[in-house]
Write a protein that holds these residues in place. Sequence first.
Motif, PDB file in Angstrom:
ATOM      1  N   UNK A 170      85.636  48.413  59.997  1.00  0.00           N
ATOM      2  CA  UNK A 170      84.547  47.931  59.156  1.00  0.00           C
ATOM      3  C   UNK A 170      83.755  49.097  58.563  1.00  0.00           C
ATOM      4  N   UNK A 171      83.467  49.038  57.272  1.00  0.00           N
ATOM      5  CA  UNK A 171      82.515  49.991  56.714  1.00  0.00           C
ATOM      6  C   UNK A 171      81.198  49.833  57.461  1.00  0.00           C
ATOM      7  N   UNK A 172      80.497  50.962  57.651  1.00  0.00           N
ATOM      8  CA  UNK A 172      79.384  50.955  58.593  1.00  0.00           C
ATOM      9  C   UNK A 172      78.256  50.014  58.195  1.00  0.00           C
ATOM     10  N   UNK A 173      78.098  49.718  56.926  1.00  0.00           N
ATOM     11  CA  UNK A 173      77.059  48.788  56.514  1.00  0.00           C
ATOM     12  C   UNK A 173      77.252  47.428  57.181  1.00  0.00           C
ATOM     13  N   UNK A 174      78.512  47.064  57.474  1.00  0.00           N
ATOM     14  CA  UNK A 174      78.809  45.831  58.209  1.00  0.00           C
ATOM     15  C   UNK A 174      79.080  46.109  59.677  1.00  0.00           C
TER      16      UNK A 174
ATOM     17  N   UNK B 205      76.267  46.018  62.312  1.00  0.00           N
ATOM     18  CA  UNK B 205      75.790  44.690  62.707  1.00  0.00           C
ATOM     19  C   UNK B 205      76.594  44.160  63.904  1.00  0.00           C
ATOM     20  N   UNK B 206      77.884  44.476  63.921  1.00  0.00           N
ATOM     21  CA  UNK B 206      78.735  44.006  65.019  1.00  0.00           C
ATOM     22  C   UNK B 206      78.376  44.724  66.310  1.00  0.00           C
ATOM     23  N   UNK B 207      78.180  46.034  66.254  1.00  0.00           N
ATOM     24  CA  UNK B 207      77.820  46.777  67.461  1.00  0.00           C
ATOM     25  C   UNK B 207      76.470  46.323  68.000  1.00  0.00           C
ATOM     26  N   UNK B 208      75.514  46.071  67.114  1.00  0.00           N
ATOM     27  CA  UNK B 208      74.219  45.557  67.571  1.00  0.00           C
ATOM     28  C   UNK B 208      74.381  44.177  68.206  1.00  0.00           C
TER      29      UNK B 208
ATOM     30  N   UNK C   4      81.613  55.865  67.277  1.00  0.00           N
ATOM     31  CA  UNK C   4      80.839  55.754  68.508  1.00  0.00           C
ATOM     32  C   UNK C   4      79.499  56.473  68.398  1.00  0.00           C
ATOM     33  N   UNK C   5      79.471  57.584  67.679  1.00  0.00           N
ATOM     34  CA  UNK C   5      78.208  58.294  67.470  1.00  0.00           C
ATOM     35  C   UNK C   5      77.234  57.421  66.690  1.00  0.00           C
ATOM     36  N   UNK C   6      77.735  56.764  65.668  1.00  0.00           N
ATOM     37  CA  UNK C   6      76.890  55.858  64.894  1.00  0.00           C
ATOM     38  C   UNK C   6      76.456  54.662  65.732  1.00  0.00           C
TER      39      UNK C   6
END
Length: 297
Positions: free
Chosen positions: A11-15, A18-21, A54-56
Amino acid sequence: MRLSTVILPIHRWVEGQKIWRRAEDLGFHAAYTYDHLSWRTFRDGPWFGAIPTLTSAAAVTQSMRLGTLVTSPNFRHPVTLAKDLISLDDISGGRVTLGIGAGGTGFDATALGQEPWTPRERADRFGEFVPLLDRLLTEDSVSYEGNFYSAHEARNIPGCVQRPRLPFAVAATGPRGLRLAARHGQAWVTTGDPKLYENGTPEQSVDAIRGQVEKLTDACVALGRDVTTLDKILLTGFTPDRGRPLESLDAFVDFAGRHQALGFTEIVIHWPVPESDFAADQKVFERIAMEAPAQLR
């Protein structure tokens, strides 16, 4: 019994953020990602790097553990990997687990232009990789000359936040890998017996995994280690059950309970990916995340 998830780095990080959160909001013990350059049916689609992902993820979560399932020597070197891991452990506040395995014959094995290693060579490299990485993460300066890897005054100051180093979750089923898990691991990882995936039964899979646990126990006994000090992690999706445990809360609790009885302390389920081998109903998945751990205490 702890419940964790794998979030594929697609997933591009903009999306993706949201999944990691959301994974943390759902109460997962840990969220892992695959450390590949590309992988199976996802090869021709988006696939991002594990360490930057993982850093993000560390920056958008607070308490959930983070890690790889798994990193391998296929395209990693212990010296540079150690530096990345120490940095990630610091950024996350000591929340990183390194899942590590010998690697396979997929796209990673040839992406750098090399010929695929034989099973024996993969085992030989893994047997050198893990102890050297252990030293690099626990000593300020390391020099080493091996058959496959070298380090010359490699410095890793200030070391990991977690002491003496971040935990290793060693993926292994063969005797050499199990010995590495017993000696260097804080956890052991299995996906079951791949020979049973196509035509085996769930009952045969449980028996095969029981046999793996027995061999792990033997490896620990040989080193004078109590096998109960080693966490046991089952990465799901590769047993004959396939996606059936995620069809309902009851189905998952039954599946997890059968493996809990074998001594497993952590079950890892894939975050749903529509139109893939990891497709699942998102609402059912989230109900499992929220309710299953209480039923498995």
